[in-house]
Design an enzyme around this catalytic site. Structure first.
Site, mmCIF file in Angstrom:
data_model
loop_
_atom_site.group_PDB
_atom_site.id
_atom_site.type_symbol
_atom_site.label_atom_id
_atom_site.label_comp_id
_atom_site.label_asym_id
_atom_site.label_seq_id
_atom_site.Cartn_x
_atom_site.Cartn_y
_atom_site.Cartn_z
ATOM 1 N N TYR A 110 0.856 -1.208 0.000
ATOM 2 C CA TYR A 110 0.000 0.000 0.000
ATOM 3 C C TYR A 110 0.886 1.250 0.000
ATOM 4 O O TYR A 110 0.654 2.189 -0.780
ATOM 5 C CB TYR A 110 -0.910 -0.049 1.226
ATOM 6 C CG TYR A 110 -1.892 1.092 1.359
ATOM 7 C CD1 TYR A 110 -3.012 1.196 0.519
ATOM 8 C CD2 TYR A 110 -1.730 2.068 2.344
ATOM 9 C CE1 TYR A 110 -3.929 2.238 0.668
ATOM 10 C CE2 TYR A 110 -2.644 3.099 2.505
ATOM 11 C CZ TYR A 110 -3.741 3.184 1.666
ATOM 12 O OH TYR A 110 -4.640 4.209 1.822
ATOM 13 N N LYS A 115 0.886 3.978 -2.988
ATOM 14 C CA LYS A 115 0.537 5.380 -2.722
ATOM 15 C C LYS A 115 1.718 6.310 -3.006
ATOM 16 O O LYS A 115 1.526 7.458 -3.397
ATOM 17 C CB LYS A 115 0.051 5.534 -1.276
ATOM 18 C CG LYS A 115 -1.299 4.844 -1.004
ATOM 19 C CD LYS A 115 -2.416 5.374 -1.890
ATOM 20 C CE LYS A 115 -3.803 4.976 -1.413
ATOM 21 N NZ LYS A 115 -4.862 5.381 -2.368
HETATM 22 P P1 NAD Z 1 -13.662 3.116 1.530
HETATM 23 O O1 NAD Z 1 -13.334 1.666 1.611
HETATM 24 O O2 NAD Z 1 -14.749 3.657 2.394
HETATM 25 O O3 NAD Z 1 -13.948 3.525 0.018
HETATM 26 C C1 NAD Z 1 -13.192 3.018 -1.055
HETATM 27 C C2 NAD Z 1 -14.130 2.807 -2.223
HETATM 28 O O4 NAD Z 1 -13.363 2.344 -3.336
HETATM 29 C C3 NAD Z 1 -15.201 1.751 -1.947
HETATM 30 O O5 NAD Z 1 -16.477 2.269 -2.238
HETATM 31 C C4 NAD Z 1 -14.830 0.602 -2.880
HETATM 32 O O6 NAD Z 1 -15.958 -0.121 -3.368
HETATM 33 C C5 NAD Z 1 -14.124 1.354 -4.000
HETATM 34 N N1 NAD Z 1 -13.262 0.468 -4.781
HETATM 35 C C6 NAD Z 1 -12.413 -0.479 -4.306
HETATM 36 N N2 NAD Z 1 -11.832 -1.117 -5.328
HETATM 37 C C7 NAD Z 1 -12.305 -0.558 -6.469
HETATM 38 C C8 NAD Z 1 -12.083 -0.802 -7.857
HETATM 39 N N3 NAD Z 1 -11.253 -1.759 -8.278
HETATM 40 N N4 NAD Z 1 -12.753 -0.041 -8.757
HETATM 41 C C9 NAD Z 1 -13.612 0.914 -8.347
HETATM 42 N N5 NAD Z 1 -13.882 1.175 -7.048
HETATM 43 C C10 NAD Z 1 -13.219 0.451 -6.124
HETATM 44 O O7 NAD Z 1 -12.288 3.874 1.843
HETATM 45 P P2 NAD Z 1 -11.915 5.401 2.080
HETATM 46 O O8 NAD Z 1 -11.270 5.468 3.408
HETATM 47 O O9 NAD Z 1 -13.028 6.304 1.748
HETATM 48 O O10 NAD Z 1 -10.739 5.536 1.013
HETATM 49 C C11 NAD Z 1 -10.801 6.372 -0.117
HETATM 50 C C12 NAD Z 1 -9.378 6.646 -0.612
HETATM 51 O O11 NAD Z 1 -8.645 7.354 0.396
HETATM 52 C C13 NAD Z 1 -8.563 5.371 -0.884
HETATM 53 O O12 NAD Z 1 -7.748 5.590 -2.029
HETATM 54 C C14 NAD Z 1 -7.686 5.236 0.323
HETATM 55 O O13 NAD Z 1 -6.517 4.513 0.082
HETATM 56 C C15 NAD Z 1 -7.412 6.697 0.628
HETATM 57 N N6 NAD Z 1 -6.992 6.948 2.012
HETATM 58 C C16 NAD Z 1 -7.805 6.644 3.071
HETATM 59 C C17 NAD Z 1 -7.365 6.897 4.351
HETATM 60 C C18 NAD Z 1 -8.212 6.579 5.564
HETATM 61 O O14 NAD Z 1 -7.687 6.642 6.692
HETATM 62 N N7 NAD Z 1 -9.495 6.279 5.409
HETATM 63 C C19 NAD Z 1 -6.107 7.466 4.566
HETATM 64 C C20 NAD Z 1 -5.312 7.760 3.460
HETATM 65 C C21 NAD Z 1 -5.760 7.508 2.184
#
Ligand code: NAD
Length: 252
Positions: A158, A162
């Site tokens: 990951y 990223k």
């Molecule tokens: P989440 O799991 O709530 O949402 C992620 C969404 O991506 C889901 O709806 C899922 O169905 C969709 N998804 C997964 N694989 C997919 C694919 N192959 N094609 C299309 N859609 C797909 O997670 P989140 O926390 O809202 O994360 C959103 C973004 O933010 C991600 O890129 C994550 O890595 C990044 N992020 C999150 C955090 C955190 O702490 N939540 C921190 C840093 C970065």
């Protein structure tokens, strides 16, 4: 800042408590029409409905961002419905907290495919319409993991994906700057969503908060506000940049 008459694609926007949904709603509140896409069709439909309730146009498209065919169809659906694409938010992502010693080749490929290859495929697909328009905003979702390493944020795969997004964004930003297209990234810290599969109890969340200078997890709204700024006309002179949104948990 107004996003009136702008058309945005937000990937991974179907998760009910996710960052993507909040980004889609925030862009809509600022005037944009939105293409809500996700692997989860029902989730995407639900968010598109929420946007229509704000009197903005929205369509839901089921997409796997790792599949070229799906991404081609996504862009076609956006152009058929709205005739242009001004903003792409590469938000779809998955994580997996696992140590390298326990990681399989499949684990590595899956995490890199969704986070990094998905960003490549979707970005490439919007370049032709954005270049024709002479205007575009691409905003990528990196993570504090890219800079500080894994831990609760996910495994090394990951972090690698990223961090790869940051390098990809900078290189693409140089390629397309003269076409009026900017490419930037945000790097959130711990945000309260379901991405870690509800792994943390409220006690664990409190414990994690103590290690964050601001003393709490971030909210999807705090990420969405920065994304909306980078997606605006006003951010025209910012490109190849990444903005940390982490409550001070990593400073560089
Ligand atoms: P989440 O799991 O709530 O949402 C992620 C969404 O991506 C889901 O709806 C899922 O169905 C969709 N998804 C997964 N694989 C997919 C694919 N192959 N094609 C299309 N859609 C797909 O997670 P989140 O926390 O809202 O994360 C959103 C973004 O933010 C991600 O890129 C994550 O890595 C990044 N992020 C999150 C955090 C955190 O702490 N939540 C921190 C840093 C970065």
């Amino acid at each position: 800042m107004s996003l009136e008459k702008r058309v945005a694609i937000v990937t991974g926007a179907g998760s009910p408590r996710g960052i993507g949904r909040t980004i889609a709603l925030t862009l809509a509140k600022q005037g944009a029409d939105v293409v809500v896409c996700d692997l989860d069709r029902t989730g995407a439909e639900r968010v598109a409905e929420e946007i229509r309730a704000l009197k903005r146009n929205a369509i839901a498209v089921q997409v796997d961002v790792t599949k070229q065919q799906d991404v081609t169809e996504l862009v076609r659906a956006a152009l058929d419905r709205f005739g242009r694409i001004d903003i792409l938010v590469n938000n779809a992502g998955i994580t997996q907290p696992i140590k390298v010693a326990d990681m399989t080749e499949q684990d590595f490929d899956r995490i890199v495919a969704v986070n990094l290859k998905g960003t490549f495929l979707c970005s490439k697909a919007v370049l032709a319409p954005m270049t024709r328009q002479g205007y575009g905003r691409i905003v990528n979702m990196s993570s504090v993991s890219a800079k500080r390493g894994g831990g609760v944020f996910g495994g090394a795969h990951y972090s690698a994906a990223k961090a790869g997004i940051l390098g990809f964004a900078k290189a693409l930003a140089r390629e397309v700057a003269a076409c009026g297209i900017t490419v930037n990234s945000v790097a959130p810290g711990l945000i309260a969503t379901d991405i870690r599969g509800g792994l943390e109890s409220p006690e664990r969340q409190k414990e994690m908060s103590r290690e964050i200078p601001v003393q709490r997890l971030g909210t999807p709204e705090e990420v969405a506000a920065t994304v909306a700024f980078l997606a605006s006309e006003e951010a025209a002179y910012i490109t190849g940049e990444d903005i940390d949104i982490n409550g001070g948990s990593h400073m560089d």
